[in-house]
Write an enzyme that holds these catalytic residues in place. Sequence first.
Site, PDB file in Angstrom:
ATOM      1  N   ASP A  13       0.871  -1.168   0.000  1.00 30.01           N
ATOM      2  CA  ASP A  13       0.000   0.000   0.000  1.00 30.01           C
ATOM      3  C   ASP A  13       0.911   1.222   0.000  1.00 30.01           C
ATOM      4  O   ASP A  13       1.912   1.247   0.718  1.00 30.01           O
ATOM      5  CB  ASP A  13      -0.881  -0.024   1.248  1.00 30.01           C
ATOM      6  CG  ASP A  13      -1.824   1.173   1.326  1.00 30.01           C
ATOM      7  OD1 ASP A  13      -2.283   1.643   0.266  1.00 30.01           O
ATOM      8  OD2 ASP A  13      -2.084   1.645   2.446  1.00 30.01           O
ATOM      9  N   HIS A  52      -8.915  13.876   8.101  1.00 29.14           N
ATOM     10  CA  HIS A  52      -8.153  13.548   6.889  1.00 29.14           C
ATOM     11  C   HIS A  52      -6.755  14.169   6.977  1.00 29.14           C
ATOM     12  O   HIS A  52      -6.587  15.260   7.536  1.00 29.14           O
ATOM     13  CB  HIS A  52      -8.907  14.086   5.663  1.00 29.14           C
ATOM     14  CG  HIS A  52      -8.401  13.541   4.383  1.00 29.14           C
ATOM     15  ND1 HIS A  52      -7.302  14.074   3.744  1.00 29.14           N
ATOM     16  CD2 HIS A  52      -8.829  12.502   3.626  1.00 29.14           C
ATOM     17  CE1 HIS A  52      -7.071  13.383   2.639  1.00 29.14           C
ATOM     18  NE2 HIS A  52      -7.982  12.425   2.547  1.00 29.14           N
ATOM     19  N   GLY A  80     -13.951  11.015   0.557  1.00 28.55           N
ATOM     20  CA  GLY A  80     -13.309  10.935  -0.751  1.00 28.55           C
ATOM     21  C   GLY A  80     -13.613  12.092  -1.683  1.00 28.55           C
ATOM     22  O   GLY A  80     -13.172  12.101  -2.835  1.00 28.55           O
ATOM     23  N   GLY A  82     -14.770  15.788  -0.249  1.00 25.67           N
ATOM     24  CA  GLY A  82     -14.464  17.087   0.323  1.00 25.67           C
ATOM     25  C   GLY A  82     -15.265  17.405   1.562  1.00 25.67           C
ATOM     26  O   GLY A  82     -15.985  16.558   2.086  1.00 25.67           O
ATOM     27  N   VAL A  83     -15.124  18.652   2.019  1.00 21.36           N
ATOM     28  CA  VAL A  83     -15.850  19.120   3.197  1.00 21.36           C
ATOM     29  C   VAL A  83     -16.590  20.407   2.865  1.00 21.36           C
ATOM     30  O   VAL A  83     -16.220  21.148   1.948  1.00 21.36           O
ATOM     31  CB  VAL A  83     -14.918  19.366   4.416  1.00 21.36           C
ATOM     32  CG1 VAL A  83     -14.134  18.120   4.771  1.00 21.36           C
ATOM     33  CG2 VAL A  83     -14.004  20.541   4.198  1.00 21.36           C
ATOM     34  N   ALA A  85     -18.497  23.730   5.130  1.00 23.84           N
ATOM     35  CA  ALA A  85     -18.726  24.371   6.429  1.00 23.84           C
ATOM     36  C   ALA A  85     -18.941  25.853   6.186  1.00 23.84           C
ATOM     37  O   ALA A  85     -18.541  26.394   5.154  1.00 23.84           O
ATOM     38  CB  ALA A  85     -17.527  24.165   7.355  1.00 23.84           C
ATOM     39  N   LEU A  93     -16.495  25.343   0.458  1.00 17.35           N
ATOM     40  CA  LEU A  93     -16.312  23.973  -0.021  1.00 17.35           C
ATOM     41  C   LEU A  93     -14.822  23.765  -0.255  1.00 17.35           C
ATOM     42  O   LEU A  93     -14.162  24.614  -0.855  1.00 17.35           O
ATOM     43  CB  LEU A  93     -17.053  23.738  -1.341  1.00 17.35           C
ATOM     44  CG  LEU A  93     -18.566  23.957  -1.349  1.00 17.35           C
ATOM     45  CD1 LEU A  93     -19.107  23.857  -2.771  1.00 17.35           C
ATOM     46  CD2 LEU A  93     -19.240  22.940  -0.462  1.00 17.35           C
ATOM     47  N   VAL A  94     -14.303  22.638   0.219  1.00 14.63           N
ATOM     48  CA  VAL A  94     -12.899  22.285   0.018  1.00 14.63           C
ATOM     49  C   VAL A  94     -12.884  20.827  -0.429  1.00 14.63           C
ATOM     50  O   VAL A  94     -13.356  19.950   0.301  1.00 14.63           O
ATOM     51  CB  VAL A  94     -12.072  22.429   1.315  1.00 14.63           C
ATOM     52  CG1 VAL A  94     -10.611  22.086   1.048  1.00 14.63           C
ATOM     53  CG2 VAL A  94     -12.208  23.821   1.900  1.00 14.63           C
ATOM     54  N   GLY A  95     -12.350  20.581  -1.636  1.00 11.62           N
ATOM     55  CA  GLY A  95     -12.315  19.191  -2.088  1.00 11.62           C
ATOM     56  C   GLY A  95     -11.921  19.053  -3.543  1.00 11.62           C
ATOM     57  O   GLY A  95     -11.304  19.943  -4.129  1.00 11.62           O
TER      58      GLY A  95
END
Length: 180
Positions: A13, A52, A80, A82-83, A85, A93-95
Amino acid sequence: LELAGRTNAYVFDKTGTVTTGELAVSRLAPIDGVKPAELLRTAASAEKYSNHPTAKALSTLAAEAGVPLVEPVGFAETAGRGVTAKVDDEEVLVGRAKWLQDKGIEADFQQSVDLNETEGFSLIFVSRAGKFLGWIGLKDETRKEAKESLAGLLENDIRRIAMVSGDGRPVAERVAREIG
């Protein structure tokens, strides 16, 4: 033990085995009129309650740079992707670029990226109040001992070594090149 002695292939991995598993911010890329500290503050504040590795990298850089974070409201994480808030009463939005597009953010995300994808950065994109603010490039460093260890396996009749990763192909290819 006899079976282990006949092993001729290994699958590793990537994250935490071949790499350190600790992301670090390598690039802050705000768009026109947005300051790097503002991009970092917005993203790190929104990610404050995420577990994360991206969130840890953002908060570490913010602390090192003396960028104060804001308490996010209504934090939600989509695994997988984003977030989201509220930061300073504005939705952040973050992603991934596709996720921001799916959420209605209109921007040419890939056009804003001036990195060659083969450099193997993990990219996150940031919007606030429906407007694209920029992107952040992160890297997971290859373990110093990985290349030597894998070379040692190949010298001992191991026929195949493979690596699996949930990261994008450019990131996996960069690490594969680094470890030989």
